[in-house]
Design an enzyme around this catalytic site. Structure first.
Site, short mmCIF file in Angstrom:
data_model
loop_
_atom_site.label_atom_id
_atom_site.label_comp_id
_atom_site.label_asym_id
_atom_site.label_seq_id
_atom_site.Cartn_x
_atom_site.Cartn_y
_atom_site.Cartn_z
N HIS A 73 42.10 29.83 28.68
CA HIS A 73 42.93 29.20 29.69
C HIS A 73 43.78 30.43 30.17
O HIS A 73 43.02 31.42 30.22
CB HIS A 73 43.64 27.99 29.26
CG HIS A 73 44.65 27.50 30.35
ND1 HIS A 73 44.06 27.35 31.65
CD2 HIS A 73 45.39 26.59 30.26
CE1 HIS A 73 45.03 26.60 32.42
NE2 HIS A 73 45.84 25.58 31.50
N HIS B 31 34.29 28.59 35.17
CA HIS B 31 35.48 27.79 35.39
C HIS B 31 34.86 26.36 35.09
O HIS B 31 33.72 26.01 35.48
CB HIS B 31 35.90 27.92 36.83
CG HIS B 31 37.38 27.10 36.90
ND1 HIS B 31 37.53 25.81 37.11
CD2 HIS B 31 38.61 27.76 36.80
CE1 HIS B 31 38.86 25.37 37.30
NE2 HIS B 31 39.53 26.72 36.96
N SER C 105 46.91 23.11 30.69
CA SER C 105 48.55 23.23 30.53
C SER C 105 49.03 22.04 31.07
O SER C 105 49.83 21.40 30.96
CB SER C 105 48.73 24.66 31.21
OG SER C 105 48.38 24.97 32.46
N ARG D 250 42.06 32.11 44.54
CA ARG D 250 43.39 32.73 43.87
C ARG D 250 42.97 34.24 43.83
O ARG D 250 43.79 35.03 43.75
CB ARG D 250 43.96 31.97 42.76
CG ARG D 250 44.44 30.52 43.02
CD ARG D 250 44.55 29.71 41.60
NE ARG D 250 43.55 29.63 40.89
CZ ARG D 250 43.34 29.21 39.78
NH1 ARG D 250 44.51 28.63 39.11
NH2 ARG D 250 42.33 29.08 38.92
N ASP E 48 42.01 34.74 36.59
CA ASP E 48 42.71 35.77 35.77
C ASP E 48 41.92 37.01 35.76
O ASP E 48 42.18 38.17 35.07
CB ASP E 48 42.47 35.27 34.29
CG ASP E 48 43.34 33.88 34.30
OD1 ASP E 48 44.25 34.00 34.77
OD2 ASP E 48 42.67 32.85 33.55
N1 HAX Z 1 30.87 34.34 29.87
C1 HAX Z 1 29.89 33.99 29.02
N2 HAX Z 1 29.45 32.64 28.65
C2 HAX Z 1 30.11 31.76 29.75
C3 HAX Z 1 31.02 32.08 30.42
C4 HAX Z 1 31.48 33.21 30.65
N3 HAX Z 1 32.41 33.86 31.31
N4 HAX Z 1 31.32 30.90 31.15
C5 HAX Z 1 30.74 30.04 30.63
N5 HAX Z 1 30.06 30.26 29.56
C6 HAX Z 1 29.15 29.73 28.57
C7 HAX Z 1 30.02 28.74 27.96
O1 HAX Z 1 30.59 29.38 26.91
C8 HAX Z 1 28.76 27.62 27.47
O2 HAX Z 1 28.00 28.05 26.42
P1 HAX Z 1 27.68 27.33 25.42
O3 HAX Z 1 26.83 26.09 25.93
O4 HAX Z 1 26.78 28.48 24.56
O5 HAX Z 1 28.78 26.78 24.74
C9 HAX Z 1 28.10 27.53 28.81
O6 HAX Z 1 28.31 28.79 29.61
C10 HAX Z 1 28.41 26.49 29.64
O7 HAX Z 1 29.73 26.62 29.98
P2 HAX Z 1 30.26 26.01 31.72
O8 HAX Z 1 30.05 24.65 31.49
O9 HAX Z 1 29.64 26.77 32.54
O10 HAX Z 1 31.80 26.30 31.40
P3 HAX Z 1 32.89 25.36 30.76
O11 HAX Z 1 33.52 24.50 31.57
O12 HAX Z 1 32.60 24.92 29.27
O13 HAX Z 1 33.80 26.56 30.33
C11 HAX Z 1 35.50 28.14 30.99
C12 HAX Z 1 34.73 26.99 31.40
C13 HAX Z 1 36.39 28.64 31.79
C14 HAX Z 1 36.18 27.82 29.64
C15 HAX Z 1 34.22 29.18 30.58
O14 HAX Z 1 33.74 29.51 31.89
C16 HAX Z 1 34.90 30.71 29.99
O15 HAX Z 1 34.86 30.62 28.61
N6 HAX Z 1 35.45 31.58 30.77
C17 HAX Z 1 35.83 32.83 30.28
C18 HAX Z 1 37.21 32.76 29.69
C19 HAX Z 1 38.00 32.71 31.04
O16 HAX Z 1 37.87 33.37 32.11
N7 HAX Z 1 39.05 31.46 30.99
C20 HAX Z 1 40.02 31.23 32.03
C21 HAX Z 1 39.55 30.26 33.21
C22 HAX Z 1 40.66 29.89 34.26
C23 HAX Z 1 41.66 29.38 33.61
O17 HAX Z 1 41.87 28.51 33.18
N8 HAX Z 1 42.77 30.20 33.99
O18 HAX Z 1 43.90 30.13 33.31
#
Ligand code: HAX
Length: 441
Positions: free
Chosen positions: A271, A318, A241, A327, A373
């Site tokens: 996000h 994250h 964002s 937070r 979140d």
């Molecule tokens: N559940 C399952 N798998 C997860 C996970 C979770 N909560 N978090 C990461 N992973 C997986 C990823 O999908 C990725 O899998 P692949 O290699 O198969 O694609 C792997 O673990 C490595 O990911 P990472 O390097 O640890 O995390 P990223 O930096 O790529 O992604 C995310 C960060 C926040 C997008 C990720 O942790 C996620 O999808 N979390 C769940 C959604 C979420 O809570 N989002 C909010 C984040 C905070 C925010 O921005 N708030 O606004």
């Protein structure tokens, strides 16, 4: 000139001169190496932009102008008799770098009240959208519809000099932030309360007035809103964002267009929309298990099913953080202090015990801990706000404070159009082949 604008002008001029001097003397100094993993992998960790208002440490979490969340809770002004920081104070801090006085914050509350009049056509735009339009879509549309009021766009068309960009951006920023609670509350009441709107109360601060217009008048909910709107405001510049606002803003799009872009990014489930997904996930689990108080063993089994179905556990993980999000902790502390007994909050705390080891066992998740979140929805449910699809609008209202304070800085420092370089996969293959030739040859 108003007092906040005058301080900002003075501070920004100093930093402008400093940055010009740094660039003149040291402009060619390398600050980072980029590897292919980062080129393909969402540019994680690449240092490539300036963001003055906050910085994120992977272990300590966010610092706003150097202050952590516990410090912010301590030093920022509070409402009379209140214990939570006022978001007005955080905005002042992010914009000027100074901790504001009670007087400063009182002035800012009044100034935002004064600027809070939303144009009628914005309400008309909302009224013309289908009632079941997602609240984030409504928010984005409402913000863009207010662009007709942009001081920056008008003055640019009149031939404004570059040296005045910061001034017009400040005006737009103050106006948008002042209007957002009214717009957001209108979306909420229109979508979920039969259009039964509540007039603003100009005696209240920004967060409390927002709570009042939403229709939840519990004093503790006002306190929650003040905390919520403070801690969601900024998370340095690389998050989607913030970065979207920054990128669009770099084209000299005004604060309205830029913020709407940021909100569209916030609306993604990886996000900001994760706050809606978390609570949906928890309620679905309770539904499937037929209980409001699932045991840790039941949570574990349900979480494993979610992962087996190829889905993520929302609220966990994250891109930068590597410890539990401060937070999240701030919200847990709030619950411990204000809420005596709640099944949903207990479940959130049980998840904190159960989920990290499961994610760790996958061997690929870099951060198994809860993010911001993971907790927010349970607090909202406790105070009676059960319309999950509205939650990201609350996040967005807060996020405007940080991304727009930074937009003022970006203008004041004369940042150029953002334009990184992309390459094709064919280019990468050729590049690697040439590297191998060099090694072999
Ligand atoms: N559940 C399952 N798998 C997860 C996970 C979770 N909560 N978090 C990461 N992973 C997986 C990823 O999908 C990725 O899998 P692949 O290699 O198969 O694609 C792997 O673990 C490595 O990911 P990472 O390097 O640890 O995390 P990223 O930096 O790529 O992604 C995310 C960060 C926040 C997008 C990720 O942790 C996620 O999808 N979390 C769940 C959604 C979420 O809570 N989002 C909010 C984040 C905070 C925010 O921005 N708030 O606004």
């Amino acid at each position: 000139m108003d007092p906040l604008k005058a301080i900002f002008k003075e501070k920004a001029l100093i930093v402008f001169k400093e940055t010009r001097a740094i660039l003149k003397e040291k402009g060619e100094t390398p600050v980072d190496n980029v590897v292919l993993r980062q080129v393909f992998g969402g540019m994680r960790g690449v240092k490539s932009m300036i963001w003055e208002t906050s910085q994120l440490d992977p272990n300590e979490g966010i610092r706003f102008r150097g202050y952590s969340i516990p410090e912010i809770k301590d030093i920022l002004p509070k409402a009379p008799g209140g214990k939570e920081p006022l978001p007005e104070g955080l905005f002042w801090l992010m914009l000027t770098g100074d901790v504001p006085t009670d007087e400063n914050v009182k002035w800012l509350s009044g100034e935002w009240q004064r600027r809070s009049n939303v144009p009628k056509h914005t309400f008309d735009v909302l009224e013309n959208m289908p009632a079941d339009t997602h609240p984030m879509t409504q928010l984005s549309m409402a913000i863009v519809s207010m662009q007709t009021e942009s001081v920056f766009a008008r003055r640019y068309a009149e031939g404004m000099s570059k040296t005045e960009y910061w001034d017009a951006t400040y005006e737009d920023t103050m106006n948008v932030i002042a209007r957002l609670p009214r717009v957001a509350a209108y979306i909420y009441r229109r979508t979920f309360h039969n259009g039964n709107h509540i007039e603003p109360d100009i005696s209240l601060d920004w967060g409390a007035n927002f709570a009042h217009m939403l229709g939840i008048d519990d004093p503790d909910f006002r306190s929650l809103m003040r905390l919520y709107l403070t801690i969601h405001a900024d998370h340095e510049g690389g998050n989607a964002s913030a970065h979207s606002t920054h990128l669009v803003g770099s084209t000299l799009s005004d604060s309205y267009y830029s913020l709407a872009a940021g909100m569209n990014a916030l609306a993604g489930p990886l996000h900001g929309l994760a706050n809606q997904e978390v609570i949906k996930w928890i309620f679905k689990m309770c539904d499937v298990l037929g209980t409001k108080t699932p045991s840790k063993a039941q949570i574990q089994e349900y979480a494993n099913k979610t992962l087996d179905a190829g889905k993520v556990i929302p609220g966990y993980g994250h891109a930068v953080l590597r410890e539990p999000d401060p937070r999240f902790i701030a919200q847990r502390t709030f619950a411990e202090e204000y809420i005596k007994d709640s099944d949903i909050i207990k479940t959130v705390w049980n998840l904190f015990d159960v989920i990290p080891p499961i994610l760790q066992s996958l061997g690929k998740v870099k951060n198994p801990w809860p993010n911001v979140d993971a907790h927010s929805g349970a607090l909202l449910v406790h105070y009676g706000m059960t319309e999950f699809s509205f939650y990201t609008v609350l996040f967005g209202t807060s996020r405007a404070l940080g991304v727009l304070a930074q937009l003022c800085w970006s203008r004041a420092l004369g940042f150029p159009l953002e334009r990184p370089k992309s390459v094709t996969t064919a280019w990468v293959k050729e590049f690697l082949a040439k590297q191998e030739e060099v090694v072999e040859g």
